[in-house]
Write a protein that holds these residues in place. Structure first.
Motif, mmCIF file in Angstrom:
data_model
loop_
_atom_site.group_PDB
_atom_site.id
_atom_site.type_symbol
_atom_site.label_atom_id
_atom_site.label_comp_id
_atom_site.label_asym_id
_atom_site.label_seq_id
_atom_site.Cartn_x
_atom_site.Cartn_y
_atom_site.Cartn_z
ATOM 1 N N SER A 147 1.408 -13.044 2.926
ATOM 2 C CA SER A 147 1.132 -11.602 2.944
ATOM 3 C C SER A 147 0.432 -11.183 4.238
ATOM 4 O O SER A 147 0.531 -10.022 4.659
ATOM 5 N N GLU A 148 -0.265 -12.111 4.881
ATOM 6 C CA GLU A 148 -0.967 -11.797 6.132
ATOM 7 C C GLU A 148 0.008 -11.333 7.217
ATOM 8 O O GLU A 148 -0.351 -10.542 8.088
ATOM 9 N N LEU A 149 1.241 -11.815 7.149
ATOM 10 C CA LEU A 149 2.237 -11.437 8.151
ATOM 11 C C LEU A 149 2.751 -10.014 7.938
ATOM 12 O O LEU A 149 3.382 -9.434 8.824
ATOM 13 N N PHE A 150 2.474 -9.459 6.741
ATOM 14 C CA PHE A 150 2.872 -8.076 6.466
ATOM 15 C C PHE A 150 1.746 -7.096 6.753
ATOM 16 O O PHE A 150 1.935 -5.883 6.685
ATOM 17 N N GLY A 151 0.558 -7.620 7.023
ATOM 18 C CA GLY A 151 -0.552 -6.772 7.431
ATOM 19 C C GLY A 151 -1.237 -6.007 6.329
ATOM 20 O O GLY A 151 -1.869 -4.979 6.585
ATOM 21 N N PHE A 152 -1.137 -6.468 5.078
ATOM 22 C CA PHE A 152 -1.856 -5.780 4.004
ATOM 23 C C PHE A 152 -2.802 -6.745 3.296
ATOM 24 O O PHE A 152 -2.664 -7.962 3.401
ATOM 25 N N THR A 153 -3.743 -6.182 2.576
ATOM 26 C CA THR A 153 -4.667 -6.976 1.767
ATOM 27 C C THR A 153 -4.433 -6.643 0.294
ATOM 28 O O THR A 153 -3.753 -5.671 -0.038
ATOM 29 N N TYR A 154 -4.996 -7.439 -0.587
ATOM 30 C CA TYR A 154 -4.814 -7.222 -2.024
ATOM 31 C C TYR A 154 -6.036 -7.746 -2.777
ATOM 32 O O TYR A 154 -6.812 -8.547 -2.248
#
Length: 361
Positions: free
Chosen positions: A170-177
């Motif tokens: 997910s880090e490669l998509f630039g969002f957090t969760y």
């Protein structure tokens, strides 16, 4: 001898592919992802492998609203088929013809990003990534990392859950969760859920705590044994509960040897019907990790039997779900005794029986 030659040639070809990709370099920044971006997730192999990949897929759709495609296996494609977050599921066909077909699909659909969801190295997937003409290729940092344009650290498999390891991408998509956002993304059909409720209401008209016992797993090595299951069920008769046995077709005769047929959930080749039944129970006992992950969708408490043979990897525990388990480092479950299970399982089920009673007061 032929097998050794084949393996040598595969390694030789992979080495050549790594070198050729290394010359092309990598991108220093991540791509900008919009609702028009086409992302292809690749997850072959088994049902459990597909299930643990779904949290990332659902998150990517939720956070970016991009177009999502999944390349799956004939053994797991149905896990993705009813997911509203997936625009298209493609079933990988083995062999040169199937491989060429996928490359054509990638080219014709103008896929922008291809993502390797495998936590380990797959030779087939490595070939696919190496030769496919896709601008951005995401993957975990493994020994084949030269085939990717973007990688993230692969978390230590001995101390990190398989879902968390995949979610690193997910880090490669630039969002957090948030941790509590994470759940298995399987979506049973409404008609199968309704049918499952009707079946169970017909079998058990009175409202009681429902314990589901799944006896089947991916291999015979994880079948615990007819007599052991019978002993556990006998021990549970002192509790005011219902017991429902789950089995696949190959173990149905064993199931009938364990319990009266009227207490066996209808056996079907349809995975969705099986899942719909499992989701009705209050607590699950299972030696199969895919069924355990299904139960975790509804936070159903799980007691598992695990084989951890010649590996340091963390066992595939249910995610965000109360559980207990027994783990053997032997190749089968045969050395796990009823007494061992009794010591851990009885307090576990009693805890949840008490909790269920408390909510009714």
């Amino acid at each position: 001898m032929l097998k050794k030659i084949e393996q040598f040639l595969k390694r030789l070809l992979l080495s050549f592919l790594f070198i050729s990709k290394k010359r092309k370099g990598r991108y220093s920044s991540n791509p900008v992802i919009t609702s028009n971006t086409k992302v292809l997730f690749v997850r072959l192999n088994r049902i459990g492998d597909a299930l643990v990949s779904t949290p990332l897929i659902d998150l990517v759709k939720k956070k970016t609203n991009c177009k999502i495609y999944v390349l799956a296996d004939k053994k797991n494609h149905f896990v993705f088929s009813n997911n509203p977050n997936i625009d298209s599921v493609i079933v990988f066909q083995k062999g040169l013809k199937g491989f060429v077909s996928i490359l054509k699909f990638i080219k014709n659909e103008k896929i922008d990003i291809i993502i390797d969801l495998h936590d380990d190295v797959s030779t087939t997937v490595t070939y696919l990534f190496a030769v496919s003409n896709v601008k951005y290729k995401f993957g975990l940092n493994k020994i084949n990392s030269e085939i990717y344009t973007h990688t993230v650290q692969r978390l230590d498999s001995s101390s990190n859950h398989i879902i968390d390891r995949i979610l690193k991408l997910s880090e490669l998509f630039g969002f957090t969760y948030m941790h509590d956002e994470i759940n298995i993304g399987y979506y049973p059909k409404d008609e199968n859920l309704s049918s499952a409720k009707e079946i169970i209401e017909k079998k058990f008209p009175e409202k009681k705590f429902l314990l589901g016992i799944n006896i089947s797993a991916g291999s015979d090595a994880r079948f615990w044994g007819v007599e052991r299951f019978k002993e556990i069920i006998e021990l549970l008769k002192k509790y005011d509960i219902y017991i429902l046995l789950f089995s696949d077709l190959k173990d149905y005769d064993k199931a009938k040897s364990i319990i009266d047929e009227k207490f066996i959930y209808p056996v079907s080749k349809d995975f969705d019907k099986f899942v719909s039944g499992v989701l009705q129970v209050d607590l699950l006992f299972s030696p199969d990790t895919s069924v355990i992950h299904i139960a975790s969708m509804k936070r159903i408490p799980v007691f598992g039997l695990y084989v951890k043979y010649k590996t340091q990897d963390m066992i595939w525990l249910p995610y965000n779900t109360d559980f207990d388990c027994i783990v053997t480092e032997e190749p089968t479950l045969k050395n796990i005794t009823v007494e061992e299970v009794k010591k851990k399982f009885i307090p576990f089920i009693e805890k949840h029986l008490d909790a269920k009673r408390s909510t009714k007061l």
